[in-house]
Write a protein that holds these residues in place. Structure first.
Motif, PDB file in Angstrom:
ATOM      1  N   GLY A 181      -5.682-106.806  34.233  1.00 45.97           N
ATOM      2  CA  GLY A 181      -4.792-107.964  34.219  1.00 45.97           C
ATOM      3  C   GLY A 181      -4.394-108.403  35.615  1.00 45.97           C
ATOM      4  N   LEU A 182      -4.064-107.442  36.472  1.00 42.55           N
ATOM      5  CA  LEU A 182      -3.699-107.794  37.852  1.00 42.55           C
ATOM      6  C   LEU A 182      -4.872-108.404  38.601  1.00 42.55           C
ATOM      7  N   ASN A 183      -6.091-107.940  38.294  1.00 44.57           N
ATOM      8  CA  ASN A 183      -7.268-108.510  38.945  1.00 44.57           C
ATOM      9  C   ASN A 183      -7.460-109.977  38.576  1.00 44.57           C
ATOM     10  N   LYS A 184      -7.074-110.354  37.377  1.00 39.12           N
ATOM     11  CA  LYS A 184      -7.188-111.768  36.982  1.00 39.12           C
ATOM     12  C   LYS A 184      -6.242-112.647  37.789  1.00 39.12           C
ATOM     13  N   PHE A 185      -5.129-112.084  38.247  1.00 42.82           N
ATOM     14  CA  PHE A 185      -4.202-112.851  39.088  1.00 42.82           C
ATOM     15  C   PHE A 185      -4.587-112.824  40.559  1.00 42.82           C
ATOM     16  N   PHE A 186      -4.998-111.660  41.067  1.00 39.58           N
ATOM     17  CA  PHE A 186      -5.178-111.507  42.507  1.00 39.58           C
ATOM     18  C   PHE A 186      -6.631-111.411  42.967  1.00 39.58           C
ATOM     19  N   ASN A 187      -7.586-111.285  42.059  1.00 38.03           N
ATOM     20  CA  ASN A 187      -9.021-111.251  42.375  1.00 38.03           C
ATOM     21  C   ASN A 187      -9.356-110.279  43.499  1.00 38.03           C
ATOM     22  N   TYR A 188      -8.955-109.032  43.375  1.00 41.16           N
ATOM     23  CA  TYR A 188      -9.214-108.048  44.417  1.00 41.16           C
ATOM     24  C   TYR A 188     -10.467-107.207  44.159  1.00 41.16           C
ATOM     25  N   MET A 189     -11.055-107.301  42.964  1.00 40.05           N
ATOM     26  CA  MET A 189     -12.303-106.597  42.678  1.00 40.05           C
ATOM     27  C   MET A 189     -13.434-107.621  42.653  1.00 40.05           C
ATOM     28  N   PRO A 190     -14.569-107.299  43.277  1.00 41.15           N
ATOM     29  CA  PRO A 190     -15.673-108.265  43.293  1.00 41.15           C
ATOM     30  C   PRO A 190     -16.273-108.449  41.901  1.00 41.15           C
ATOM     31  N   MET A 191     -16.670-109.674  41.619  1.00 40.41           N
ATOM     32  CA  MET A 191     -17.328-109.971  40.346  1.00 40.41           C
ATOM     33  C   MET A 191     -18.778-109.504  40.416  1.00 40.41           C
ATOM     34  N   PRO A 192     -19.272-108.851  39.369  1.00 36.03           N
ATOM     35  CA  PRO A 192     -20.688-108.441  39.364  1.00 36.03           C
ATOM     36  C   PRO A 192     -21.595-109.659  39.195  1.00 36.03           C
ATOM     37  N   GLU A 193     -22.836-109.482  39.535  1.00 31.61           N
ATOM     38  CA  GLU A 193     -23.820-110.546  39.321  1.00 31.61           C
ATOM     39  C   GLU A 193     -23.938-110.816  37.821  1.00 31.61           C
ATOM     40  N   MET A 194     -23.917-112.120  37.474  1.00 35.55           N
ATOM     41  CA  MET A 194     -23.985-112.490  36.067  1.00 35.55           C
ATOM     42  C   MET A 194     -25.090-113.520  35.866  1.00 35.55           C
ATOM     43  N   PRO A 195     -25.710-113.499  34.687  1.00 32.54           N
ATOM     44  CA  PRO A 195     -26.700-114.528  34.376  1.00 32.54           C
ATOM     45  C   PRO A 195     -26.043-115.915  34.332  1.00 32.54           C
ATOM     46  N   GLU A 196     -26.856-116.927  34.420  1.00 26.96           N
ATOM     47  CA  GLU A 196     -26.368-118.308  34.439  1.00 26.96           C
ATOM     48  C   GLU A 196     -25.591-118.660  33.176  1.00 26.96           C
ATOM     49  N   GLN A 197     -26.030-118.125  32.040  1.00 22.98           N
ATOM     50  CA  GLN A 197     -25.346-118.400  30.776  1.00 22.98           C
ATOM     51  C   GLN A 197     -23.915-117.864  30.796  1.00 22.98           C
ATOM     52  N   MET A 198     -23.719-116.653  31.325  1.00 20.41           N
ATOM     53  CA  MET A 198     -22.369-116.094  31.384  1.00 20.41           C
ATOM     54  C   MET A 198     -21.509-116.833  32.392  1.00 20.41           C
ATOM     55  N   MET A 199     -22.093-117.300  33.481  1.00 16.53           N
ATOM     56  CA  MET A 199     -21.337-118.092  34.451  1.00 16.53           C
ATOM     57  C   MET A 199     -20.837-119.381  33.801  1.00 16.53           C
ATOM     58  N   MET A 220      -6.673-117.697  30.981  1.00 16.97           N
ATOM     59  CA  MET A 220      -6.849-116.448  31.716  1.00 16.97           C
ATOM     60  C   MET A 220      -5.514-115.839  32.165  1.00 16.97           C
ATOM     61  N   PRO A 221      -4.541-116.641  32.621  1.00 17.72           N
ATOM     62  CA  PRO A 221      -3.237-116.017  32.901  1.00 17.72           C
ATOM     63  C   PRO A 221      -2.593-115.402  31.653  1.00 17.72           C
ATOM     64  N   LEU A 222      -2.785-116.016  30.497  1.00 13.47           N
ATOM     65  CA  LEU A 222      -2.246-115.440  29.262  1.00 13.47           C
ATOM     66  C   LEU A 222      -2.919-114.119  28.941  1.00 13.47           C
ATOM     67  N   VAL A 223      -4.245-114.068  29.041  1.00 13.66           N
ATOM     68  CA  VAL A 223      -4.969-112.821  28.791  1.00 13.66           C
ATOM     69  C   VAL A 223      -4.528-111.754  29.793  1.00 13.66           C
ATOM     70  N   ALA A 224      -4.370-112.143  31.058  1.00 14.98           N
ATOM     71  CA  ALA A 224      -3.929-111.196  32.083  1.00 14.98           C
ATOM     72  C   ALA A 224      -2.537-110.657  31.757  1.00 14.98           C
ATOM     73  N   LEU A 225      -1.648-111.528  31.346  1.00 18.41           N
ATOM     74  CA  LEU A 225      -0.296-111.096  31.003  1.00 18.41           C
ATOM     75  C   LEU A 225      -0.299-110.153  29.806  1.00 18.41           C
ATOM     76  N   VAL A 226      -1.103-110.453  28.800  1.00 19.53           N
ATOM     77  CA  VAL A 226      -1.208-109.580  27.626  1.00 19.53           C
ATOM     78  C   VAL A 226      -1.776-108.219  28.034  1.00 19.53           C
ATOM     79  N   GLU A 227      -2.777-108.213  28.924  1.00 22.02           N
ATOM     80  CA  GLU A 227      -3.344-106.945  29.378  1.00 22.02           C
ATOM     81  C   GLU A 227      -2.319-106.114  30.147  1.00 22.02           C
ATOM     82  N   ILE A 228      -1.544-106.759  31.004  1.00 22.70           N
ATOM     83  CA  ILE A 228      -0.544-106.027  31.785  1.00 22.70           C
ATOM     84  C   ILE A 228       0.556-105.475  30.886  1.00 22.70           C
ATOM     85  N   VAL A 229       1.120-106.327  30.045  1.00 23.32           N
ATOM     86  CA  VAL A 229       2.212-105.892  29.156  1.00 23.32           C
ATOM     87  C   VAL A 229       1.705-104.829  28.178  1.00 23.32           C
TER      88      VAL A 229
END
Length: 124
Positions: free
Chosen positions: A21-39, A52-61
């Motif tokens: 959840g914190l990574n969704k707010f602060f983006n401190y972990m690098p994103m892995p390579e993803m196929p074009e469809q997932m992008m 995404m902020p809602l999902v991040a908040l739910v994950e943190i809480v």
């Protein structure tokens, strides 16, 4: 012994959820390579600015709640839709990455099963 295992797994699971959840707010972990469809999928999700902020908040809480023994049952229910979404996403778009999601989903399900008596008043 079982209670100690659930305690350790719940704390680790909670920490992983808080970190995610914190990574969704602060983006401190690098994103892995993803196929074009997932992008394209992530691009579409990011167009909905509040999602995404809602999902991040739910994950943190939920992560904090599941790590604390007294609130573990509530945390497991809060995180269940997020875990279902993670597993379904990986099953449909990235089968190679489904392993960790399934492990976390089963930890969440185990916590729910162990606390099932706390949920009975909701369904009566």
């Amino acid at each position: 012994m079982k209670n100690k295992i659930i305690l350790v797994l719940s704390i680790l699971f909670g920490l992983m959820m808080v970190n995610s959840g914190l990574n969704k707010f602060f983006n401190y972990m690098p994103m892995p390579e993803m196929p074009e469809q997932m992008m394209a999928i992530f691009g579409a999700l990011l167009t909905v600015k509040w999602l995404m902020p809602l999902v991040a908040l739910v994950e943190i809480v939920g992560g904090v709640l599941i790590a604390i023994p007294k609130t573990r049952a509530l945390g497991a229910i809060v995180l269940l839709p997020v875990m279902a979404g993670i597993v379904i996403h990986h099953l449909t778009h990235d089968v190679a990455g489904v392993g960790m999601g399934l492990v976390l989903f089963f930890i969440n399900a185990w916590v729910i099963i162990e606390n099932r008596e706390k949920y009975l008043p909701m369904v009566k």
